[in-house]
Enzyme design. Structure first.
Site, PDB file in Angstrom:
ATOM      1  CD  GLU A 132      -3.540  -5.925   4.123  1.00  0.00           C
ATOM      2  OE1 GLU A 132      -4.386  -5.098   4.527  1.00  0.00           O
ATOM      3  OE2 GLU A 132      -2.311  -5.728   4.183  1.00  0.00           O
ATOM      4  CD  GLU A 145      -2.953  -1.089   2.309  1.00  0.00           C
ATOM      5  OE1 GLU A 145      -2.844  -0.224   3.182  1.00  0.00           O
ATOM      6  OE2 GLU A 145      -3.920  -1.859   2.244  1.00  0.00           O
TER       7      GLU A 145
END
Ligand code: PNW
Length: 449
Positions: free
Chosen positions: A354, A157
């Site tokens: 995720e 991220e």
């Protein structure tokens, strides 16, 4: 490599042992120890004590029956002063051996936000040099683990690292400068490309390379969607998947920076081929033209902006069930997002690295009856399966998270695990969702045969 079902964690969120065996501080140690930065002043000093309980945690994973475990490596544990720290490397080496002996494939992420503090002191991600330091780190740890770890992720991220870390400042290092945050995004991109090349030279030729993005699935007014999409998604997807930076991104942010930090040849370096794209998905976003109220994006309001150039766009609250993070539960966003990637970036295999939810779990009589988490996981695995059936080349799905853990600026107040952690004692208790995931995996395997 068949479809991988797994669970995910990150080093600073679970390991603890913050000053053990030669580990140096990272920006998250500094940030969490700064008053007012995390809820209740929580820090990762002890966390889930995974550094000492890793054997027990791998045993739980074996019982769950997962194919793969996604974890991250602490840069400041393995290269505390620029030199390899043998004790730090040995921790990951033992973990990897134990995983392999248990039949679980290790999926290693090099950077899940825990920059060594010394590198932040030298300027951090807004400075170009850091991309090269990151590649050095990739080469060093790749040479140690590359014989056994065959799946690598450079960054987790980068949007959060750049824009929550240097833009809104709600994450470490807590800086709030929009131009710096855009430079940070570029140097994360560059670091990714350089690290992919560095890893390829030292790991097994068959090793899979990847990056994980928290792509924002956007709905709403088309111009607002386009602008947020540029600075949240295409700023990474473009250069990493070979298309370079989108022209509209440069135009939209021209008043903030001239992008002079992007040098000739950088986009070629960033475009180093990867084997799959990791996607983290939690909720969709709804955006419309707005008045620029700070925090309207649904993230904690810092002084700065986490979407530079989008200060006049509002993130609207969405109808439906919400998790303890205040995030709406909407699995259709995952299906649509995967299909968009399949359409716009054809030929790029995808992996959900995720997906999960925090709820107000209660441990009662040795049991956590987390039926809402079970429903969330059922809906989202079904949505992922629909996208795959419609053509998306989906290679895996990882639940966030194996354990309750340090949820960044929310400290220990938000529980994402399928396994409950009692932080006073370190004791682990399976939630109902862990048993559900184990049974689900057995059923899926039964259907495969
Ligand atoms: C991700 N947002 O974080 C991270 O990869 C995990 O470490 C984290 O625990 C998990 O999701 C749950 O939060 C995010 O503001 C943090 O959009 C913030 C955002 C998205 C993802």
């Amino acid at each position: 490599m068949g479809f991988l079902w797994g669970t995910a964690t990150a080093a600073y969120q679970i390991e603890g042992a913050a000053s053990e065996d030669g580990r140096a501080p990272s920006i998250w140690d500094t940030f969490s120890h700064t008053p007012g930065k995390t809820l209740n002043g929580d820090t990762g000093d002890v966390a889930c004590d995974h550094y000492h309980r890793w054997r027990e945690d791998v045993a739980a994973m074996a019982e769950l029956g997962i194919d793969a475990y996604r974890f991250s490596i602490s840069w400041s544990r393995v290269l505390p002063g620029g030199e390899l720290n043998r004790k730090g490397v040995d921790f990951y080496s033992r973990l990897v051996d134990e995983l392999l002996e248990s039949g679980i494939a290790p999926v290693a992420t090099l950077y899940h936000w825990d920059l060594p503090q010394a590198l932040e002191d030298a300027g951090g991600w807004p400075e170009r040099d850091i991309a090269f330091r990151f590649a050095d780190y990739a080469a060093a740890i790749g040479a140690e683990l590359g014989d056994r770890v065959h799946t690598w992720t450079t960054l987790n991220e980068p949007w959060c690292a750049a824009f929550l870390g240097y833009g809104s400042g709600v994450h470490a290092p807590g800086r709030t400068d929009r131009a710096d945050s855009l430079a940070a995004a570029h140097h994360l991109n560059l670091g990714h490309g350089l690290a992919v090349r560095a890893l390829r030279e030292v790991v097994a030729p068959s090793a899979q390379m990847s990056v994980t993005l928290n792509l924002h699935h956007l709905r709403g007014e088309p111009e607002a969607v386009r602008r947020v999409d540029a600075v949240a998604n295409r700023i990474f997807l473009g250069p990493m998947l070979g298309g370079g930076y989108p022209a509209d991104l440069f135009a939209d942010t021209a008043a903030i920076t001239g992008w002079s930090f992007v040098r000739e040849g950088d986009e070629d370096l960033i475009a180093a081929p990867i084997d799959f794209l990791g996607v983290n998905y939690y909720q969709p976003s709804l955006v419309v033209p707005g008045d620029g109220t700070p925090g309207a994006d649904g993230h904690a309001a810092g002084e700065g902006s986490s979407f530079p150039g989008c200060e006049d766009i509002a993130f609207l609250p969405q109808e439906g069930e919400h998790t303890a993070m205040g995030w709406v539960v909407d699995a259709s966003g995952l299906e649509e997002l995967l299909l968009r990637l399949h359409r716009e970036y054809p030929g790029t295999p995808l992996m959900v690295t995720e997906n999960g939810a925090a709820f107000d779990d209660e441990l009662v009589g040795g049991r956590v009856a987390d039926e809402r988490r079970i429903a969330y996981l059922q809906e989202h695995t079904a949505a992922a399966a629909r996208a795959a059936a419609a053509g998306a080349d989906l290679r895996g799905y990882f639940v966030w998270s194996l354990l309750d853990n340090f949820e960044w600026s929310y400290g220990y107040s938000r529980r994402f695990g399928v396994i409950h952690v009692d932080y006073a004692t370190g004791r682990r208790t399976w939630k109902d969702s862990a048993a559900w995931y184990r049974d689900f995996l057995r059923t899926v395997r039964g259907q495969d045969q």
